[in-house]
Design a protein around this motif. Sequence first.
Motif, short mmCIF file in Angstrom:
data_model
loop_
_atom_site.label_atom_id
_atom_site.label_comp_id
_atom_site.label_asym_id
_atom_site.label_seq_id
_atom_site.Cartn_x
_atom_site.Cartn_y
_atom_site.Cartn_z
N VAL A 82 1.13 2.59 4.67
CA VAL A 82 2.21 2.43 3.46
C VAL A 82 2.64 3.81 3.11
CG1 VAL A 82 2.00 1.74 1.14
CG2 VAL A 82 1.33 0.32 2.64
N GLU A 83 1.89 4.67 3.19
CA GLU A 83 2.24 6.15 2.91
C GLU A 83 3.38 6.78 4.01
OE1 GLU A 83 2.39 9.40 0.31
OE2 GLU A 83 2.20 7.38 0.05
N PHE A 84 2.97 6.26 5.28
CA PHE A 84 3.72 6.84 6.22
C PHE A 84 5.06 6.13 6.19
CE2 PHE A 84 0.54 8.31 9.56
CZ PHE A 84 0.56 9.68 9.24
N ILE A 85 5.07 4.78 6.15
CA ILE A 85 6.49 3.83 5.76
C ILE A 85 7.27 4.76 4.62
CG2 ILE A 85 7.62 1.78 5.00
CD1 ILE A 85 5.20 0.48 6.67
N HIS A 86 6.55 4.94 3.55
CA HIS A 86 7.28 5.63 2.19
C HIS A 86 7.86 7.04 2.75
CE1 HIS A 86 8.04 6.59 -1.65
NE2 HIS A 86 7.15 7.59 -1.91
N GLY A 121 11.18 11.04 10.47
CA GLY A 121 10.89 9.74 9.90
C GLY A 121 10.74 8.82 10.92
N ASP A 122 11.46 8.73 12.05
CA ASP A 122 11.23 7.59 13.18
C ASP A 122 9.96 7.85 13.65
OD1 ASP A 122 14.02 6.94 12.91
OD2 ASP A 122 14.78 8.23 14.67
N TYR A 123 9.53 8.90 13.80
CA TYR A 123 8.09 9.13 14.40
C TYR A 123 6.96 8.84 13.50
CZ TYR A 123 3.89 11.72 15.90
OH TYR A 123 2.46 11.98 16.18
N LEU A 124 7.43 8.95 12.27
CA LEU A 124 6.24 8.24 11.10
C LEU A 124 6.18 6.83 11.18
CD1 LEU A 124 6.49 10.91 8.12
CD2 LEU A 124 4.81 10.65 9.99
N PHE A 125 7.44 5.89 11.15
CA PHE A 125 7.42 4.60 11.36
C PHE A 125 6.84 4.20 12.58
CE2 PHE A 125 11.34 4.34 8.79
CZ PHE A 125 10.97 3.21 7.77
N SER A 126 6.80 4.82 13.56
CA SER A 126 6.23 4.43 14.76
C SER A 126 4.64 4.68 14.62
CB SER A 126 6.52 5.62 16.12
OG SER A 126 7.85 5.29 16.33
N ARG A 127 4.30 5.78 14.08
CA ARG A 127 2.77 5.99 13.71
C ARG A 127 2.34 5.00 12.54
NH1 ARG A 127 -0.06 8.60 17.09
NH2 ARG A 127 -0.18 10.85 16.87
N SER A 128 3.00 4.46 11.87
CA SER A 128 2.76 3.45 10.93
C SER A 128 2.58 2.02 11.54
CB SER A 128 3.78 3.32 9.87
OG SER A 128 4.89 2.31 10.26
N PHE A 129 3.33 1.77 12.59
CA PHE A 129 2.90 0.40 13.41
C PHE A 129 1.77 0.69 14.30
CE2 PHE A 129 7.30 -0.38 11.80
CZ PHE A 129 7.19 -1.92 11.89
N GLN A 130 1.41 1.97 14.90
CA GLN A 130 0.30 2.04 15.38
C GLN A 130 -1.10 1.70 14.60
OE1 GLN A 130 0.72 6.17 16.66
NE2 GLN A 130 1.41 5.44 18.80
N PHE A 184 6.16 -1.81 -2.49
CA PHE A 184 4.93 -2.06 -3.55
C PHE A 184 4.34 -3.50 -3.26
CE2 PHE A 184 7.06 1.39 -5.74
CZ PHE A 184 6.20 1.64 -6.67
N SER A 185 5.06 -4.57 -3.14
CA SER A 185 4.64 -5.69 -2.89
C SER A 185 3.97 -5.99 -1.71
CB SER A 185 5.78 -6.95 -3.17
OG SER A 185 6.79 -6.61 -2.21
N ALA A 186 4.32 -5.22 -0.64
CA ALA A 186 3.70 -5.27 0.78
C ALA A 186 2.28 -4.71 0.55
CB ALA A 186 4.41 -4.90 2.02
N ALA A 187 2.38 -3.52 -0.20
CA ALA A 187 1.21 -2.58 -0.25
C ALA A 187 0.11 -3.46 -0.92
CB ALA A 187 1.47 -1.45 -1.15
N THR A 188 0.33 -4.42 -2.08
CA THR A 188 -0.55 -5.06 -2.82
C THR A 188 -1.10 -6.24 -1.97
OG1 THR A 188 1.33 -5.92 -4.01
CG2 THR A 188 0.04 -4.42 -5.15
N LYS A 189 -0.09 -6.88 -1.36
CA LYS A 189 -0.29 -7.97 -0.73
C LYS A 189 -1.40 -7.78 0.49
CE LYS A 189 1.99 -12.16 1.47
NZ LYS A 189 3.28 -12.88 1.95
N VAL A 190 -0.94 -6.60 1.43
CA VAL A 190 -1.71 -6.54 2.44
C VAL A 190 -3.26 -6.32 2.15
CG1 VAL A 190 -0.02 -5.86 4.27
CG2 VAL A 190 -1.43 -4.16 2.73
#
Length: 333
Positions: A82-86, A121-130, A184-190
Amino acid sequence: MAQSKNSQKPHDQMAAYLAQDLDAVNTLIRTRMASKHAPRIPEVTAHLVEAGGKRLRPMLTLAAAGLCGYDGPYHVHLAATVEFIHTATLLHDDVVDESGQRRGRPTANLLWDNKSSVLVGDYLFSRSFQLMVETGSLEVLDILANASATIAEGEVLQLTASQDLATTEAIYVQIVRGKTAALFSAATKVGGVIATASDAQVQALYDYGDALGIAFQIVDDLLDFQGDAGAIGKNLGDDFRERKLTLPLIKAVARADTEERAFWERTIEKGRQTDGDLETVQSLLRKHNALTDTATQARDWAAKAKAALAPLPEHALKDMLGDLADYVVERIN
């Protein structure tokens, strides 16, 4: 005990309660933002990640998981995700908005360049998916992938709507629900999903995050006109200068007479702004009670967030989440 509680801001209280988990999240973030081949990646990422942000979104994930009794390791992965996406969205936003200041410091695109901000930013999105894949949960992957798409959708909608005087409050809420509340809603839901909470509890966590995120963004937009520049980490009136039709402006435009309408057409639609225009904006916002009415809406969303917590079990973290909703709108004062 009440005095001790009141002396600490809710997010600080939550951070203290979750300190061990937050330390693990920070360690994981530092490990995963490293790059063997491109040292600029950790340089740019560290500038933003270490800039004193409250880690609010990852704390929401940790709190949701803890509230639902999770005792495994993957809440830490999801909080870091969540922090990486943010952080990725902030890097991209500052390029889009041509911002020079974030959290009271120069933005990454100002210190390095736009290309570095976009690519890191693109790199962090990729890291978040990993990171989210490592949880082994397709449902978690689905929630966070959808949130990432919704955030981008909200930003694009804002691009097309922000300088259009026909933009309504409903469109504004749609933009905010996308660009801010979705994470926010994804962070709480997961947090609830990883803890195998009941459907009703997962929905409650989602509803809480959604309403909290909307309240949070409305307050941010309000503070752009009446906050303390040092406290909010950017210059007052930036949204007006960037010709963003946020909720206070949408209200003032909707209530404008013919002369005021011409002012809005010149400054927002045509972008011809001159010295003294911000003072005129402040005057029109006061004349039409736009700031007061915006504050009322923010408080209504915060109340919805608190009400959404009802199906969740009694827990110190539940109380903290309720206090956090109150605090988000207390910033108005």
